[in-house]
Write a protein that holds these residues in place. Sequence first.
Motif, PDB file in Angstrom:
ATOM      1  N   LEU A 380      40.134  -3.954  31.188  1.00 51.63           N
ATOM      2  CA  LEU A 380      40.264  -3.065  32.339  1.00 51.63           C
ATOM      3  C   LEU A 380      40.083  -3.866  33.623  1.00 51.63           C
ATOM      4  O   LEU A 380      39.069  -4.541  33.814  1.00 51.63           O
ATOM      5  CB  LEU A 380      39.228  -1.944  32.254  1.00 51.63           C
ATOM      6  CG  LEU A 380      39.420  -0.750  33.192  1.00 51.63           C
ATOM      7  CD1 LEU A 380      40.758  -0.075  32.943  1.00 51.63           C
ATOM      8  CD2 LEU A 380      38.290   0.248  33.023  1.00 51.63           C
ATOM      9  N   GLY A 381      41.055  -3.800  34.496  1.00 52.16           N
ATOM     10  CA  GLY A 381      41.074  -4.592  35.723  1.00 52.16           C
ATOM     11  C   GLY A 381      42.176  -5.621  35.734  1.00 52.16           C
ATOM     12  O   GLY A 381      42.570  -6.110  36.800  1.00 52.16           O
ATOM     13  N   ASP A 382      42.707  -5.968  34.556  1.00 47.20           N
ATOM     14  CA  ASP A 382      43.766  -6.979  34.442  1.00 47.20           C
ATOM     15  C   ASP A 382      45.102  -6.264  34.245  1.00 47.20           C
ATOM     16  O   ASP A 382      45.555  -6.032  33.113  1.00 47.20           O
ATOM     17  CB  ASP A 382      43.479  -7.916  33.271  1.00 47.20           C
ATOM     18  CG  ASP A 382      42.155  -8.651  33.421  1.00 47.20           C
ATOM     19  OD1 ASP A 382      41.629  -8.700  34.549  1.00 47.20           O
ATOM     20  OD2 ASP A 382      41.650  -9.153  32.394  1.00 47.20           O
ATOM     21  N   TRP A 383      45.751  -5.934  35.341  1.00 45.51           N
ATOM     22  CA  TRP A 383      46.883  -5.019  35.304  1.00 45.51           C
ATOM     23  C   TRP A 383      48.216  -5.741  35.137  1.00 45.51           C
ATOM     24  O   TRP A 383      49.173  -5.507  35.880  1.00 45.51           O
ATOM     25  CB  TRP A 383      46.870  -4.125  36.537  1.00 45.51           C
ATOM     26  CG  TRP A 383      45.637  -3.280  36.591  1.00 45.51           C
ATOM     27  CD1 TRP A 383      44.507  -3.503  37.298  1.00 45.51           C
ATOM     28  CD2 TRP A 383      45.399  -2.096  35.831  1.00 45.51           C
ATOM     29  NE1 TRP A 383      43.568  -2.534  37.048  1.00 45.51           N
ATOM     30  CE2 TRP A 383      44.092  -1.652  36.155  1.00 45.51           C
ATOM     31  CE3 TRP A 383      46.155  -1.366  34.921  1.00 45.51           C
ATOM     32  CZ2 TRP A 383      43.533  -0.507  35.584  1.00 45.51           C
ATOM     33  CZ3 TRP A 383      45.601  -0.223  34.360  1.00 45.51           C
ATOM     34  CH2 TRP A 383      44.306   0.195  34.696  1.00 45.51           C
ATOM     35  N   MET A 416      38.054   0.813  38.214  1.00 43.12           N
ATOM     36  CA  MET A 416      37.061   0.374  37.240  1.00 43.12           C
ATOM     37  C   MET A 416      37.396  -1.007  36.682  1.00 43.12           C
ATOM     38  O   MET A 416      38.524  -1.474  36.782  1.00 43.12           O
ATOM     39  CB  MET A 416      36.972   1.380  36.095  1.00 43.12           C
ATOM     40  CG  MET A 416      36.799   2.820  36.543  1.00 43.12           C
ATOM     41  SD  MET A 416      35.252   3.075  37.435  1.00 43.12           S
ATOM     42  CE  MET A 416      35.506   4.700  38.142  1.00 43.12           C
ATOM     43  N   VAL A 417      36.404  -1.622  36.029  1.00 46.21           N
ATOM     44  CA  VAL A 417      36.581  -2.950  35.458  1.00 46.21           C
ATOM     45  C   VAL A 417      35.692  -3.095  34.225  1.00 46.21           C
ATOM     46  O   VAL A 417      34.558  -2.602  34.205  1.00 46.21           O
ATOM     47  CB  VAL A 417      36.248  -4.045  36.496  1.00 46.21           C
ATOM     48  CG1 VAL A 417      34.795  -3.969  36.942  1.00 46.21           C
ATOM     49  CG2 VAL A 417      36.580  -5.433  35.981  1.00 46.21           C
ATOM     50  N   ASN A 418      36.236  -3.737  33.192  1.00 46.77           N
ATOM     51  CA  ASN A 418      35.393  -4.168  32.067  1.00 46.77           C
ATOM     52  C   ASN A 418      34.761  -5.510  32.408  1.00 46.77           C
ATOM     53  O   ASN A 418      35.438  -6.397  32.942  1.00 46.77           O
ATOM     54  CB  ASN A 418      36.226  -4.360  30.797  1.00 46.77           C
ATOM     55  CG  ASN A 418      36.662  -3.060  30.158  1.00 46.77           C
ATOM     56  OD1 ASN A 418      37.837  -2.876  29.851  1.00 46.77           O
ATOM     57  ND2 ASN A 418      35.727  -2.155  29.925  1.00 46.77           N
ATOM     58  N   PRO A 419      33.490  -5.721  32.074  1.00 47.57           N
ATOM     59  CA  PRO A 419      32.918  -7.059  32.246  1.00 47.57           C
ATOM     60  C   PRO A 419      33.709  -8.121  31.479  1.00 47.57           C
ATOM     61  O   PRO A 419      33.747  -9.282  31.889  1.00 47.57           O
ATOM     62  CB  PRO A 419      31.495  -6.902  31.707  1.00 47.57           C
ATOM     63  CG  PRO A 419      31.197  -5.454  31.884  1.00 47.57           C
ATOM     64  CD  PRO A 419      32.493  -4.739  31.643  1.00 47.57           C
ATOM     65  N   ASP A 429      31.826 -10.373  42.799  1.00 47.80           N
ATOM     66  CA  ASP A 429      31.389  -9.802  44.074  1.00 47.80           C
ATOM     67  C   ASP A 429      32.138  -8.514  44.411  1.00 47.80           C
ATOM     68  O   ASP A 429      31.773  -7.820  45.361  1.00 47.80           O
ATOM     69  CB  ASP A 429      31.577 -10.824  45.201  1.00 47.80           C
ATOM     70  CG  ASP A 429      33.012 -11.305  45.321  1.00 47.80           C
ATOM     71  OD1 ASP A 429      33.632 -11.616  44.273  1.00 47.80           O
ATOM     72  OD2 ASP A 429      33.534 -11.368  46.452  1.00 47.80           O
ATOM     73  N   TRP A 430      33.187  -8.198  43.667  1.00 48.10           N
ATOM     74  CA  TRP A 430      33.928  -6.951  43.890  1.00 48.10           C
ATOM     75  C   TRP A 430      33.328  -5.782  43.095  1.00 48.10           C
ATOM     76  O   TRP A 430      33.805  -4.656  43.210  1.00 48.10           O
ATOM     77  CB  TRP A 430      35.381  -7.129  43.461  1.00 48.10           C
ATOM     78  CG  TRP A 430      36.217  -7.896  44.450  1.00 48.10           C
ATOM     79  CD1 TRP A 430      35.778  -8.580  45.551  1.00 48.10           C
ATOM     80  CD2 TRP A 430      37.637  -8.045  44.408  1.00 48.10           C
ATOM     81  NE1 TRP A 430      36.837  -9.153  46.201  1.00 48.10           N
ATOM     82  CE2 TRP A 430      37.995  -8.838  45.517  1.00 48.10           C
ATOM     83  CE3 TRP A 430      38.642  -7.603  43.548  1.00 48.10           C
ATOM     84  CZ2 TRP A 430      39.322  -9.187  45.789  1.00 48.10           C
ATOM     85  CZ3 TRP A 430      39.952  -7.947  43.807  1.00 48.10           C
ATOM     86  CH2 TRP A 430      40.293  -8.721  44.912  1.00 48.10           C
ATOM     87  N   ASN A 444      31.588   1.170  28.643  1.00 43.00           N
ATOM     88  CA  ASN A 444      31.814  -0.282  28.648  1.00 43.00           C
ATOM     89  C   ASN A 444      32.460  -0.771  29.942  1.00 43.00           C
ATOM     90  O   ASN A 444      33.180  -1.766  29.937  1.00 43.00           O
ATOM     91  CB  ASN A 444      32.699  -0.693  27.458  1.00 43.00           C
ATOM     92  CG  ASN A 444      32.108  -0.285  26.133  1.00 43.00           C
ATOM     93  OD1 ASN A 444      30.983  -0.662  25.797  1.00 43.00           O
ATOM     94  ND2 ASN A 444      32.842   0.528  25.376  1.00 43.00           N
ATOM     95  N   GLN A 445      32.194  -0.113  31.053  1.00 45.00           N
ATOM     96  CA  GLN A 445      32.832  -0.530  32.287  1.00 45.00           C
ATOM     97  C   GLN A 445      31.920  -0.342  33.486  1.00 45.00           C
ATOM     98  O   GLN A 445      30.896   0.344  33.429  1.00 45.00           O
ATOM     99  CB  GLN A 445      34.150   0.226  32.486  1.00 45.00           C
ATOM    100  CG  GLN A 445      34.016   1.736  32.587  1.00 45.00           C
ATOM    101  CD  GLN A 445      35.344   2.455  32.388  1.00 45.00           C
ATOM    102  OE1 GLN A 445      36.028   2.280  31.389  1.00 45.00           O
ATOM    103  NE2 GLN A 445      35.717   3.279  33.357  1.00 45.00           N
TER     104      GLN A 445
END
Length: 739
Positions: A380-383, A416-419, A429-430, A444-445
Amino acid sequence: MKQQVLLYCFLAFYLLLGQSATPVLAQSIVTIPIESKDYALVLQTDSDQRLGITHFGKRLNNAAEYAGIKAMYKRDDNNVGINNNAYTPSGTWSLVEPALQIIHADGNTSTELRYVSHRKEVLANQVTQTSVVLRDPVYATEVTLYFKVYPQNNVFEQWTEIKNAEKGNIRLGKYASANLYFMGSDYYLRHYHGTWAGEMKPEETRLPFGIHTLDSKLGARANLFQPPTFMLSFDQPATENTGKVLLANLAWSGNFKIDFEMDPYHNLRLIAGINPHASEYHLAAGQSFKTPALIYAYGENGIGEVSRNLHSWARNFRILDGNGSRLTLLNNWEATYFDFDEKKLVGLFAGAKKLGVDLFLLDDGWFGNKYPRNGDVAGLGDWQENVKKLPHGIGYLVEEATKAGVKFGIWVEPEMVNPKSELYEKHPDWVIRQPERPEHYYRNQLVLDLSNPEVQDFVFGILDKLFTQNPNIAFIKWDCNAVIYNAHSAYLEKQKMPQTHLYVDYVNGLYSVLERLRKKYPIVPMMLCSGGGGRVDYGSLKYFTEFWVSDNTDPLERIFQQWEYSYYYPAITHCAHITDWSKVGIKFRTDVAMMGKMGYDIVVDQLKPEELEFSQQAIKNYQSISDMIWHGDLYRLVSPWQNPIASSMFVSPQKDRAIVFNYVVSNRYENSFSTAPIKLQGLDPQKKYRLSELNLFPGTRSSINTTAVYSGDFLMTVGFNPNLSLRRTSVLMEVAEVK
C-alpha cells in the motif's frame, strides 16, 4: 460631593457593561430573524449587546413580533438568562459549556463577545445568508456567525469564522461551528454507535440534566464508532408523521464533538464542532479560522417530512451530481479478493456484460512490485501496476473492458501506507507516527500526513496519473481503512508549527486534494468508502457521488443499516451490492440492494441459469424504476425495529408512479406476516392506480391482481396487503397511475 456621586454612578454603570474599552450608554435592542419557508431561528441582543437566541420554531407571520418573544419568558436566575447565548465565550460571565475558548496574545484566558453588525444576502435559488459580527470589547478578537438558509427545504447551514486582529498569536482551545438553544419540555436524542460491519446502530435517549456528548478522536475514518449525525425530538419522541424533530450532521470528516446540555429551566443547549481534543489551534495576527458547517433540517410534522426535505436539499445543493444518474457495477472483491491476474479479470468482463451492468470495478490488489499487494500486509503506497498480475497494465484492462461492452473503474486507498512498502522506505517523514514510540497498526497500515503539501501533491498525483494515462477510467472507489495512532507530524515539526494542528490540518489537506481533483475531473463518479460508512458526512459528499454503506452486505443487516442512513442521506448515495455474504436467495438480496444504488460482488459464471435469468431481468427492472429511487420522495411505512416486516416506498415527483419494498425481517414461523394491509403514503388521493409485482423469480407467479384499480385515497387510507410469508419474504410492488 455631588460630582463624586455622579462619578461613582458612572463607574458602576461602566462595570456593569462588562468593562468595555469604550463605554457605551443604552443601545437599541437588535432582533435578527433567520427564516426558512416555515420556521425561524431568532437572534436578539440584550442591553449589554450580548447576542442570544430567543426563538427556534414556527415562523411568525409578522416579523416585527419577534422582538417581543423574550419578554414572554420570566426567569428568576440572573445568570440563566444568558445561557441562550448564540456563541458562548469562556472565561467571563458564562458558567456553562463554551463554544469558544481563546488564550489571547498576552496569556489572558477570558473572552467576551458583543454584537457589532449583521448583514443578510439573497443568493441564487432563494437561498439566504446572514452574517453576524461579534467582537471582544477588550481584545481585538472578531467572530462572525454565518447562517445559510435553504428556505424551500427548511434546511439551515451554520458555521463560524474567528479572526485574530490582535498584534500577536492567539490560541484557540475550542472553536465550535454552532451554538443553538431550544426551549421545550423534554428532548429525545437518536444517535448511533457501531464498528466495522456493524455501523449505524441506533440508541434513543431522553436527555437528562448535565451534558451528553457525542464525539470521535480517531483522526481519520472518524465515524467508525460514532457518526456526527443525530436526530433530536422535542417534547416527545417523533414518529414518521408526527412530532417536532431536527435532523443534523456536522459536515466534517475528522474528529468531532457534539454536546447537549440542559439548563436549570429545562432548556437545551447544543454545541457542535471540531473536537478540541489535542487540537488547540494557533492563529497568527491577521489570520482567520473557518469552522465546518453544522447542517440541520427542522420540522413539526414528523421525521418523514424533515427527512424528505433534507434529501431534496442534499440532491440539489450538496451531493456531487445529486440530480444525475448512477452506474450499476460488478466488483471483483468478493469474487477474487487479492487472488487474480490479467486473464482472470478479462474473463470477468464478459460476465459483467452478460449480467447487464454498466461497469466493472477492479478492487484492491492491482499494484506493488518490490512488495506485491497480495494481501493487506504489503504494497500500500506503491501505486504502480503489479507486472506479474497485470503485465500489460491498467490501460490494457480499460481497452478490454471497452471491447466487452462495459466501462472500467478502479479502487484506490491513497491516504494510507503499509510499513512494508517502497513509499515507507523512501519517505518515513510522510507518515503520521511518533518517532520515539513503537508503531501501532490498523489493518497493517499507517496514515500519510496530509498536513504536508508534498503528501497532498503525492495523493493528488496518484489519481491524476491514473486519469492521465487512462482517460477512459469511468469510476473511482476511494477507500480509507486506518485510524490515526501516535499522532505526530514531521512536517509540522520541521515548520515549527504546533502538533495540535495535525488533526485539523489532516482533514483540510484531504479536502484540498479533493478540491484539486474535482476542479480537473469534475464529473467522474467516485464512491466514498471507509471500510463501510466510516467517513460519510456532508463535508465529504461535496466530492463524492455515493458512499459504501458497510462491508456487511448481508441483506437482512442492510435493511436495518439502510433504514437508519435513509433518515439523513438520499438513496442515490447508498451503495448496495448483491454478494455471497449471505446464503439467502438471490431475489431477497437483489430486492434489498435495489433500495439504493445497486451493484454486484459475485462471479457471474457461478450463477445458476435461473439466477442469471432473474438477475438480468432485475437489472432491466432497476433501470426502469431507478429514477424514482434516486430522485423520488421516500416514505418509511413499517419499521423493522418494531415489526417482523419492513416496508418503505419511493414516489415520483409527479405522483404518477411509486415503488414499494416489503420484506420479512424475522425468521420465526408464521403462516403469514401480512395480517393487515400496509397503508401507502405520498400518492394523489384523487388519482387511480394499478399495482404489479416486479422481480418475480423464474417459475413463480404473483398473487397481486394486476387488473384491479384503486384510488390513491383507498391505498393511503385502507392500504394494500403484499401477502408476505416465509415462502414470500420479499415483495417489490410497482404502483402506476391509470389514465
